[in-house]
Design a protein around this motif. Structure first.
Motif, PDB file in Angstrom:
ATOM      1  N   ARG A  97      47.604  -7.015   4.527  1.00 42.68           N
ATOM      2  CA  ARG A  97      46.715  -7.788   5.193  1.00 42.68           C
ATOM      3  C   ARG A  97      47.591  -8.651   6.110  1.00 42.68           C
ATOM      4  NH1 ARG A  97      41.063  -8.250   3.137  1.00 42.68           N
ATOM      5  NH2 ARG A  97      41.079  -6.888   1.744  1.00 42.68           N
ATOM      6  N   THR A  98      47.388  -8.711   7.399  1.00 44.69           N
ATOM      7  CA  THR A  98      47.807  -9.651   8.285  1.00 44.69           C
ATOM      8  C   THR A  98      46.525 -10.311   9.058  1.00 44.69           C
ATOM      9  OG1 THR A  98      49.441  -8.036   8.663  1.00 44.69           O
ATOM     10  CG2 THR A  98      49.175  -9.559  10.404  1.00 44.69           C
ATOM     11  N   TRP A  99      47.024 -11.791   9.202  1.00 46.02           N
ATOM     12  CA  TRP A  99      46.026 -12.554   9.939  1.00 46.02           C
ATOM     13  C   TRP A  99      46.341 -12.670  11.325  1.00 46.02           C
ATOM     14  CZ3 TRP A  99      41.258 -13.584   8.528  1.00 46.02           C
ATOM     15  CH2 TRP A  99      40.934 -13.238   7.173  1.00 46.02           C
ATOM     16  N   LEU A 100      45.422 -12.357  12.417  1.00 48.03           N
ATOM     17  CA  LEU A 100      45.892 -12.752  13.721  1.00 48.03           C
ATOM     18  C   LEU A 100      44.890 -13.701  14.480  1.00 48.03           C
ATOM     19  CD1 LEU A 100      46.023  -8.572  14.462  1.00 48.03           C
ATOM     20  CD2 LEU A 100      48.008 -10.093  14.022  1.00 48.03           C
ATOM     21  N   GLU A 101      45.265 -14.123  15.509  1.00 48.53           N
ATOM     22  CA  GLU A 101      44.404 -15.163  16.230  1.00 48.53           C
ATOM     23  C   GLU A 101      44.024 -14.178  17.325  1.00 48.53           C
ATOM     24  OE1 GLU A 101      44.885 -19.285  19.009  1.00 48.53           O
ATOM     25  OE2 GLU A 101      46.770 -18.358  17.735  1.00 48.53           O
ATOM     26  N   ASP A 102      42.865 -14.161  17.794  1.00 55.39           N
ATOM     27  CA  ASP A 102      42.279 -13.539  18.734  1.00 55.39           C
ATOM     28  C   ASP A 102      42.614 -14.052  20.074  1.00 55.39           C
ATOM     29  OD1 ASP A 102      41.052 -12.047  16.762  1.00 55.39           O
ATOM     30  OD2 ASP A 102      38.996 -12.404  17.158  1.00 55.39           O
ATOM     31  N   VAL A 103      42.851 -13.286  21.058  1.00 58.73           N
ATOM     32  CA  VAL A 103      43.134 -13.630  22.479  1.00 58.73           C
ATOM     33  C   VAL A 103      41.881 -13.502  23.229  1.00 58.73           C
ATOM     34  CG1 VAL A 103      44.379 -13.534  24.655  1.00 58.73           C
ATOM     35  CG2 VAL A 103      45.493 -13.347  22.525  1.00 58.73           C
ATOM     36  N   ALA A 104      40.811 -14.568  23.304  1.00 63.68           N
ATOM     37  CA  ALA A 104      39.524 -14.304  23.615  1.00 63.68           C
ATOM     38  C   ALA A 104      39.534 -13.380  24.853  1.00 63.68           C
ATOM     39  CB  ALA A 104      38.726 -15.606  23.685  1.00 63.68           C
ATOM     40  N   SER A 105      40.248 -13.795  25.660  1.00 61.09           N
ATOM     41  CA  SER A 105      40.227 -13.291  27.159  1.00 61.09           C
ATOM     42  C   SER A 105      40.183 -11.651  27.282  1.00 61.09           C
ATOM     43  CB  SER A 105      41.004 -13.960  28.278  1.00 61.09           C
ATOM     44  OG  SER A 105      42.226 -13.894  27.864  1.00 61.09           O
ATOM     45  N   THR A 106      41.092 -11.239  26.075  1.00 52.38           N
ATOM     46  CA  THR A 106      41.264  -9.883  26.188  1.00 52.38           C
ATOM     47  C   THR A 106      40.432  -8.817  25.319  1.00 52.38           C
ATOM     48  OG1 THR A 106      42.735  -9.801  24.404  1.00 52.38           O
ATOM     49  CG2 THR A 106      43.602 -10.425  26.258  1.00 52.38           C
ATOM     50  N   LEU A 107      39.466  -9.589  24.687  1.00 49.24           N
ATOM     51  CA  LEU A 107      38.286  -8.852  23.629  1.00 49.24           C
ATOM     52  C   LEU A 107      37.461  -8.057  24.503  1.00 49.24           C
ATOM     53  CD1 LEU A 107      38.221 -11.410  20.845  1.00 49.24           C
ATOM     54  CD2 LEU A 107      39.726  -9.238  20.899  1.00 49.24           C
ATOM     55  N   ASN A 108      37.200  -6.781  24.028  1.00 50.24           N
ATOM     56  CA  ASN A 108      35.978  -6.031  24.378  1.00 50.24           C
ATOM     57  C   ASN A 108      36.025  -5.761  25.950  1.00 50.24           C
ATOM     58  OD1 ASN A 108      35.110  -5.880  21.787  1.00 50.24           O
ATOM     59  ND2 ASN A 108      34.075  -8.046  21.936  1.00 50.24           N
ATOM     60  N   LEU A 109      37.127  -5.531  26.416  1.00 50.08           N
ATOM     61  CA  LEU A 109      37.203  -5.207  27.892  1.00 50.08           C
ATOM     62  C   LEU A 109      36.999  -3.678  27.956  1.00 50.08           C
ATOM     63  CD1 LEU A 109      40.143  -7.203  29.030  1.00 50.08           C
ATOM     64  CD2 LEU A 109      37.813  -8.033  29.373  1.00 50.08           C
ATOM     65  N   THR A 110      36.232  -3.149  29.083  1.00 50.80           N
ATOM     66  CA  THR A 110      36.032  -2.052  29.301  1.00 50.80           C
ATOM     67  C   THR A 110      36.566  -1.755  30.754  1.00 50.80           C
ATOM     68  OG1 THR A 110      33.606  -2.122  29.991  1.00 50.80           O
ATOM     69  CG2 THR A 110      33.998  -1.925  27.783  1.00 50.80           C
ATOM     70  N   ARG A 111      36.910  -0.524  31.304  1.00 58.05           N
ATOM     71  CA  ARG A 111      37.065   0.237  32.202  1.00 58.05           C
ATOM     72  C   ARG A 111      36.050   0.023  33.264  1.00 58.05           C
ATOM     73  NH1 ARG A 111      37.879   5.790  34.530  1.00 58.05           N
ATOM     74  NH2 ARG A 111      36.478   6.118  32.992  1.00 58.05           N
ATOM     75  N   GLU A 112      36.277  -0.402  34.721  1.00 57.76           N
ATOM     76  CA  GLU A 112      35.224  -0.593  35.286  1.00 57.76           C
ATOM     77  C   GLU A 112      35.109   0.780  36.244  1.00 57.76           C
ATOM     78  OE1 GLU A 112      34.961  -3.911  38.038  1.00 57.76           O
ATOM     79  OE2 GLU A 112      35.403  -5.320  36.293  1.00 57.76           O
ATOM     80  N   LEU A 113      34.177   1.379  36.164  1.00 62.60           N
ATOM     81  CA  LEU A 113      33.947   2.712  36.947  1.00 62.60           C
ATOM     82  C   LEU A 113      33.639   2.453  38.326  1.00 62.60           C
ATOM     83  CD1 LEU A 113      31.638   4.401  34.517  1.00 62.60           C
ATOM     84  CD2 LEU A 113      34.094   4.619  34.607  1.00 62.60           C
ATOM     85  N   THR A 114      34.611   3.183  39.194  1.00 65.31           N
ATOM     86  CA  THR A 114      34.438   2.961  40.525  1.00 65.31           C
ATOM     87  C   THR A 114      33.619   4.194  41.163  1.00 65.31           C
ATOM     88  OG1 THR A 114      36.586   3.710  41.012  1.00 65.31           O
ATOM     89  CG2 THR A 114      36.342   1.587  41.030  1.00 65.31           C
ATOM     90  N   PRO A 115      32.866   3.964  42.273  1.00 68.58           N
ATOM     91  CA  PRO A 115      31.908   5.079  42.620  1.00 68.58           C
ATOM     92  C   PRO A 115      32.625   6.016  43.219  1.00 68.58           C
ATOM     93  CG  PRO A 115      31.306   2.925  43.705  1.00 68.58           C
ATOM     94  CD  PRO A 115      32.285   2.558  42.747  1.00 68.58           C
TER      95      PRO A 115
END
Length: 115
Positions: A97-115
């Motif tokens: 087990r390793t404990w990590l501090e989340d970098v909130a600004s990088t969580l759950n980012l998805t690629r934006e689809l361009t038309p």
């Protein structure tokens, strides 16, 4: 500095011949962990490369939240049964087990689809 969000990063060395048993074990945690207060990010099985390393990631708001989770988990009948299942099958050879501090600004980012 106070941490607002932590992730427990679990590295499992599994018996590669019990991959499907580990899948069953991980799927059970999908019900148990959220009920006990953890934020299950996911479990991951080996696909290519090493055939005996799996991962689990569980998020918590704080160390106090983790402690509450652990106390609840110890009394959860399905959680206890899942631990016993893994021990009886001997499907986990090693767990780290390793404990990590989340970098909130990088969580759950998805690629934006361009038309």
């Amino acid at each position: 500095m106070s941490l607002t969000s932590l992730t427990c990063f679990i590295r499992y060395q599994i018996d590669p011949f019990q991959r499907e048993a580990f899948r069953h074990y991980a799927e059970a945690w999908g019900r148990i962990i959220p009920r006990c207060g953890g934020n299950l990010i996911g479990y991951f099985l080996p696909h290519e490369g090493s055939n005996d390393v799996a991962w689990g990631l569980i998020g918590f708001d704080s160390l106090a939240g983790y402690e509450r989770y652990r106390a609840t988990l110890k009394t959860d009948p399905e959680g206890c049964a899942n631990f016993e299942f893994a021990q009886a099958r001997r499907l986990i050879l090693r767990e780290e087990r390793t404990w990590l501090e989340d970098v909130a600004s990088t969580l759950n980012l998805t690629r934006e689809l361009t038309p």
